[in-house]
Design a protein around this motif. Sequence first.
Motif, PDB file in Angstrom:
ATOM      1  N   UNK A  56       0.951  -1.547  -0.120  1.00  0.00           N
ATOM      2  CA  UNK A  56       0.031  -0.053  -0.275  1.00  0.00           C
ATOM      3  C   UNK A  56       0.743   1.193  -0.021  1.00  0.00           C
ATOM      4  N   UNK A  57       1.906   1.192   0.674  1.00  0.00           N
ATOM      5  CA  UNK A  57       2.751   2.366   0.965  1.00  0.00           C
ATOM      6  C   UNK A  57       3.567   2.712  -0.447  1.00  0.00           C
ATOM      7  N   UNK A  89       2.471   1.848  -3.263  1.00  0.00           N
ATOM      8  CA  UNK A  89       1.626   2.421  -4.319  1.00  0.00           C
ATOM      9  C   UNK A  89       1.262   3.856  -3.927  1.00  0.00           C
ATOM     10  N   UNK A  90       1.037   4.377  -2.818  1.00  0.00           N
ATOM     11  CA  UNK A  90       1.106   5.493  -2.471  1.00  0.00           C
ATOM     12  C   UNK A  90       2.388   6.623  -2.982  1.00  0.00           C
ATOM     13  N   UNK A 129       4.205   5.852  -5.506  1.00  0.00           N
ATOM     14  CA  UNK A 129       4.293   6.081  -6.936  1.00  0.00           C
ATOM     15  C   UNK A 129       2.988   6.767  -7.553  1.00  0.00           C
ATOM     16  N   UNK A 130       2.197   6.802  -6.755  1.00  0.00           N
ATOM     17  CA  UNK A 130       0.865   7.671  -6.970  1.00  0.00           C
ATOM     18  C   UNK A 130       1.136   8.915  -6.829  1.00  0.00           C
ATOM     19  N   UNK A 131       1.944   9.352  -5.842  1.00  0.00           N
ATOM     20  CA  UNK A 131       2.296  10.856  -5.509  1.00  0.00           C
ATOM     21  C   UNK A 131       3.167  11.282  -6.613  1.00  0.00           C
ATOM     22  N   UNK A 163       3.321  10.226  -9.595  1.00  0.00           N
ATOM     23  CA  UNK A 163       2.827  10.301 -10.695  1.00  0.00           C
ATOM     24  C   UNK A 163       1.857  11.615 -10.975  1.00  0.00           C
ATOM     25  N   UNK A 164       1.367  12.006  -9.615  1.00  0.00           N
ATOM     26  CA  UNK A 164       0.522  13.156  -9.697  1.00  0.00           C
ATOM     27  C   UNK A 164       1.111  14.443  -9.268  1.00  0.00           C
ATOM     28  N   UNK A 206       2.956  15.143  -6.447  1.00  0.00           N
ATOM     29  CA  UNK A 206       2.844  15.724  -5.032  1.00  0.00           C
ATOM     30  C   UNK A 206       3.438  14.635  -4.304  1.00  0.00           C
ATOM     31  N   UNK A 207       4.902  14.892  -4.011  1.00  0.00           N
ATOM     32  CA  UNK A 207       5.429  13.701  -3.095  1.00  0.00           C
ATOM     33  C   UNK A 207       4.897  13.843  -1.617  1.00  0.00           C
ATOM     34  N   UNK A 208       5.391  12.886  -0.810  1.00  0.00           N
ATOM     35  CA  UNK A 208       4.984  12.631   0.346  1.00  0.00           C
ATOM     36  C   UNK A 208       5.132  13.796   1.279  1.00  0.00           C
TER      37      UNK A 208
END
Lengths: 321, 287
Positions: free
Chosen positions: B7-8, B10-11, B13-15, B17-18, B20-22
């Motif tokens: 889950x982390x 994926x989060x 990678x999603x960040x 891609x969008x 907006x990093x963590x």
Amino acid sequence: MRGLKLPLSQTQRVRLQRAFEKLQSLSAKANSDASVTVADAIPVNYEDAFLKGYGTTDLNGELVATVCGVVERVNKLVYVRALRARYKPEVGDVVVGRVVEVAQKRWRLEINFSQDAVLMLSSMNMPDGIQRRRTALDELNMRSIFEENDIVCAEVRNFQHDGSLQLQARSQKYGKLEKGELLIIDPYLVRKSKQHFHHLEQFGIDLILGRNGYIWIGEHVEARDSMVIDQAKSIEQSTVVEGINRAYTPLEMRQNICRIANAIRVLTILGFNVDLNLIMETVELSSSLKIDIHDMLGSEFHVLVAEMEAERRSLTTKRKR
Amino acid sequence: MVGLSVGEKHFIQGGIAQDLRSDGRKRLTYRPIYVETGVIPQAHGSARVRLGATDVIASVKAELGKPSALQPDKGKIAIYVDCSPTAAPMFEGRGGEELSTELSVALQRCLLGGKSGAGAGIDPTSLVVVEGKVCWDLYIDGLVISSDGNLLDALAAAIKAALSNTGIPKVDVAAETRSDEQPEVNISDEEFLQFDTSGIPVIVTLTKVGRHYIVDATSEEESQMSSAVSISVNRKGHICGLTKHGGVGLDPSIILDMISVAKHVSEQLINKLDSEIAAAEASEEES
């Protein structure tokens, strides 16, 4: 987050100093002899009999602290409670941990304690929700419930006689945490409160403040009612979850998650207790001043948060009087 | 390095891609850089650079030596990096050796130029005292204290700052010496020569995660990388070195795209780093 290594300009340094002085003067336990550093003499009435506890030592007939912390007195016992210590678990604490090992009939979780905590298979609800004895097949399928490196939320059940910790995850609100990020902070900043699970409705985000310093911020997941067994729905959910092309978290929710994470980072750098009210106020402060999410980690915002907290505490003490 | 759950990952990678990093950064934003100079008083020059939780120290020591017979008019420079066990438990004993050699080689390639000394960040001819007989040997050491990703960029910045802080003692050579004799040298204690560090390049590491590249990856983001390219760019926008990490192959067009992105990012980085170094030197003089 160690130390306040921010590049502060002269005015910012002055403002921060002033805010901290204000907070110190307002602190409820204003006994300055309670906090000690290494080699400080502990104020004790030497005529009374007392017991030397942890963190103290006898030096030239004087009781001296060996760690930096707060002096605690329980009846005749005098000891020093260190602040930057590992997490000290209590029964009933909500903790967030990471699975390090899948062993026989149990999972070992790392929770920032001196040992790994144990989550027994029998302390975990089965995915189909039926209460039954765990069979050998359940044991072989343990990996389908939690794997290595999964993040799990659980509750401290008890201590074993050898000092290790046992956890339980019996209720629906405990379990695997996905779709979010984990923040690691010092355990002493998370105080015990009534609620450790916070569902922030306006953002649709779950916030779990683990007492071991592990904080989970993620998308809201509906807690499934275990009594309602919906076989078809549960199978469909599990295949969707395992699908590789899961949709990413929507951008707005991600921005809120990042804002909350940065708010918590700022509070830990400043050394404030992390609880929901303070986090929400910091987030509102940043959005009301239209501060960019990454700029929240800049020195200006740190100074603003310190000033805001000093203001808030002076108002609450004024209201009390 | 602690593992990450599915889950982390994926989060993260999603960040990326969008955009907006963590920690709220964009893909091409660096973490705040803090520079301190003069942290090691016994060395001729030193600097400590913090990039988020990544903490590195670079020190420069100079010794008098004999130039090599092939290049009598050039001094010698050696760069070596050590990963301290305090940075990560896996660096204990000989665990950090592989990473240390990889970092040392990458830095040597970027800063020292070719075998003939051409294209080096520091001009080795400025290090010679008496041609053919006496020259300065510079030993640049890097130490990784805390590792949270992007070690190469931090080390290059630390070396640049340390060289700006370096003062080579002035040497007086005794005038009358026969040509086959070793000349007497008198090392002055007071006067120092500063280096001209405007030619020293910086390194920009672009980490490819999915279909996007990010700059200044944290160690969690680095664990998700498919490949990474470190590009060394100097003030004029020229490429001084190129290193590829990671096992996944890259299409040549992607590498060319990464080079142009790195050039663009390096302009801001060089300006920011120069201002930070100047501020650090100023505060060091005050204290």
